[in-house]
Enzyme design. Structure first.
Site, PDB file in Angstrom:
ATOM      1  N   ASP A  92      63.034 109.987  79.656  1.00 53.94           N
ATOM      2  CA  ASP A  92      63.773 109.533  80.838  1.00 53.94           C
ATOM      3  C   ASP A  92      63.948 110.704  81.795  1.00 53.94           C
ATOM      4  O   ASP A  92      63.906 111.875  81.396  1.00 53.94           O
ATOM      5  CB  ASP A  92      65.132 108.943  80.451  1.00 53.94           C
ATOM      6  CG  ASP A  92      66.116 109.997  79.940  1.00 53.94           C
ATOM      7  OD1 ASP A  92      65.756 110.717  78.993  1.00 53.94           O
ATOM      8  OD2 ASP A  92      67.221 110.104  80.490  1.00 53.94           O
ATOM      9  N   GLU A 156      68.505 110.642  77.731  1.00 50.26           N
ATOM     10  CA  GLU A 156      69.193 111.935  77.692  1.00 50.26           C
ATOM     11  C   GLU A 156      69.889 112.256  78.999  1.00 50.26           C
ATOM     12  O   GLU A 156      71.017 112.768  79.015  1.00 50.26           O
ATOM     13  CB  GLU A 156      68.179 113.032  77.350  1.00 50.26           C
ATOM     14  CG  GLU A 156      68.809 114.390  77.016  1.00 50.26           C
ATOM     15  CD  GLU A 156      69.061 115.251  78.242  1.00 50.26           C
ATOM     16  OE1 GLU A 156      69.859 116.204  78.147  1.00 50.26           O
ATOM     17  OE2 GLU A 156      68.465 114.964  79.296  1.00 50.26           O
TER      18      GLU A 156
END
Length: 451
Positions: A92, A156
């Site tokens: 991500d 994250e």
């Protein structure tokens, strides 16, 4: 780089690495599904799962984590009786911010001035490619001498804790003798660096209400309590006159012992405008690695364009607090919330909501894995010695893994050196750093297996 078979293999694989990173960067895998389609993150996760299967990984799985995102897991068996190493990255990315501010499209990997530009190129899709390069180089030169687990996180950057919660619910899944987190970076390009501390973090949303609705500033201004003005006072209370973070009850006096960071170098790295002072007191390393730091991430209030002459009835802000090693993030969150409530003026109604949190981390540098990495980096970076540095950012999973596997050694390396400008416009990665760190990781795995 000095000639050795591993280094030669990595160099030959760089064109393939660039092609793969191009495909990865093209996924708009921002784990904020109000801004970006969830399908983009799912497509990235599937790409990674396919890549692991192609490398011979077994038990490859898309893990549905409690925050609604997916992490990708795979296991590559090594020789019988070998040690187990867990390699971490995340797919991500941060939103691209103002796309018009990018010199080239943020989701198209573009080579310019010797660097590869694109969102996630360094943080942290490049980290996954680094792991793949290292493993491929070993496979081409005698084989991978350890059992390898790979975990690639899907949220994250959001700090929502999905993988941490999943790991706690399945503690056997990520168990390893050593964990390599590929999500930090060298102190500067060409200086091999292992990050030994990370600040933790907390995110809170603050809302202040003062009136049943907005009022005409001419008719009521001067006596009607302005929610936006109250919020500004609260936010200002979080800093002293020199800009140091000050939160009632939270220590802000710790001193960093290790690699120093000169003010001139920091000004260059941070691109501070001429004449603008740095904030805070103590050394730069104290301020960014050892002490708390508050940042106002956003404010909900009327934009300048289209604003009306009104006293505002409500205002909101999102506040980030970086929590230094040695401080507990849960306790720091409570102190921050209490500070906001205590400093809200005029009896205004204030509510706070904690929406993200992660603990700080401190590594044990007196371990076999650190010695193995130091030897590997000396080869990958001829003439240089591995340095220890802190990082002001947070990787909440580190503390979770340290708690779950207290005997495991944890090393943090990666591609996010200052020139990478992670989280900012025009993020980029140095292909030379990708090459050297891939060599270092491959040699580390070999050294560690032999140790």
């Amino acid at each position: 780089m000095s000639s050795n078979p591993v280094a030669e293999t990595v160099a030959s694989l760089l064109p393939r690495a660039k092609a793969e990173l191009t495909e990865l960067v093209a996924f708009k895998s921002v784990a904020d599904f109000e801004q970006f389609p969830k399908s983009e993150s799912e497509a990235a996760a599937n790409w990674i799962a396919d890549a692991l299967r192609a490398e011979g990984f077994v038990d490859v799985a898309l893990l549905d984590t409690p925050d609604g995102t997916q992490s990708v897991y795979g296991y590559l068996p090594g020789p019988e009786g070998a040690k187990t190493v867990l390699l971490y990255a995340h797919y991500d990315v941060q939103p691209p911010l103002d796309e018009a501010g990018w010199a080239t499209p943020p989701f198209e990997l573009t080579e310019r001035d010797g660097r590869w530009y694109g969102r996630g190129s360094a943080d942290c899709k490049g980290g996954l490619v680094m792991h793949l390069l290292a493993l491929r180089a070993l496979k081409a030169n005698g084989g991978v001498p350890v059992h390898v687990k790979v975990i690639v996180e899907g949220s994250e950057e959001q700090g929502t804790g999905g993988l941490e919660q999943y790991a706690e619910q399945h503690p056997e899944l990520l168990a390893a003798d050593t964990i390599v987190i590929g999500d930090t970076g060298n102190f500067r390009v060409g200086l091999p660096t292992v990050t030994t501390t990370l600040r933790g973090m907390t995110l809170i949303r603050v809302q202040i209400d003062t009136l049943a609705g907005n009022l005409h500033s001419g008719q009521f201004g001067g006596a009607a309590p302005d929610a936006l003005a109250a919020l500004i006072r609260v936010l200002d209370s979080l800093r002293t006159d020199d800009g140091s973070t000050t939160i009632d009850g939270l220590d802000a006096t710790a001193v960093w012992e290790g690699l120093e960071y000169t003010e001139d170098q920091f000004r260059t790295d941070a691109k501070v405008l001429d004449g603008v002072q740095l904030i805070g007191e103590g050394s730069v390393a104290d301020r960014i690695w050892a002490r708390p730091a508050v940042t106002v991430l956003g404010i909900d209030c009327p934009p300048v364009v289209g604003a009306t002459p009104s006293v505002q009835s409500t205002a909101r802000a999102l506040i980030s607090l970086r929590v230094p090693p040695g401080a507990d993030a849960v306790a720091a969150t409570k102190l921050l919330q209490a500070h906001v409530e205590a400093h809200t003026p005029w009896g205004a109604r204030v509510t706070t909501e904690q929406i993200g949190q992660g603990q700080a981390f401190r590594a044990d540098t007196e371990s076999p894995a650190y010695r193995a990495m130091a030897d590997a980096m000396t080869v990958a970076y001829p003439g240089e010695t591995m340095q220890y540095a802190g990082q002001g950012g947070s990787i909440p999973l580190c503390s979770t893994l340290a708690g779950l596997y207290p005997q495991a050694e944890i090393l943090l390396i990666g591609l996010s050196e200052p020139e990478a400008q992670i989280h900012a416009l025009n993020e980029s990665v140095s292909p030379q750093e990708l090459e050297r760190l891939s060599v270092a990781e491959a040699l580390f795995l070999r050294n560690y297996a032999a140790g």
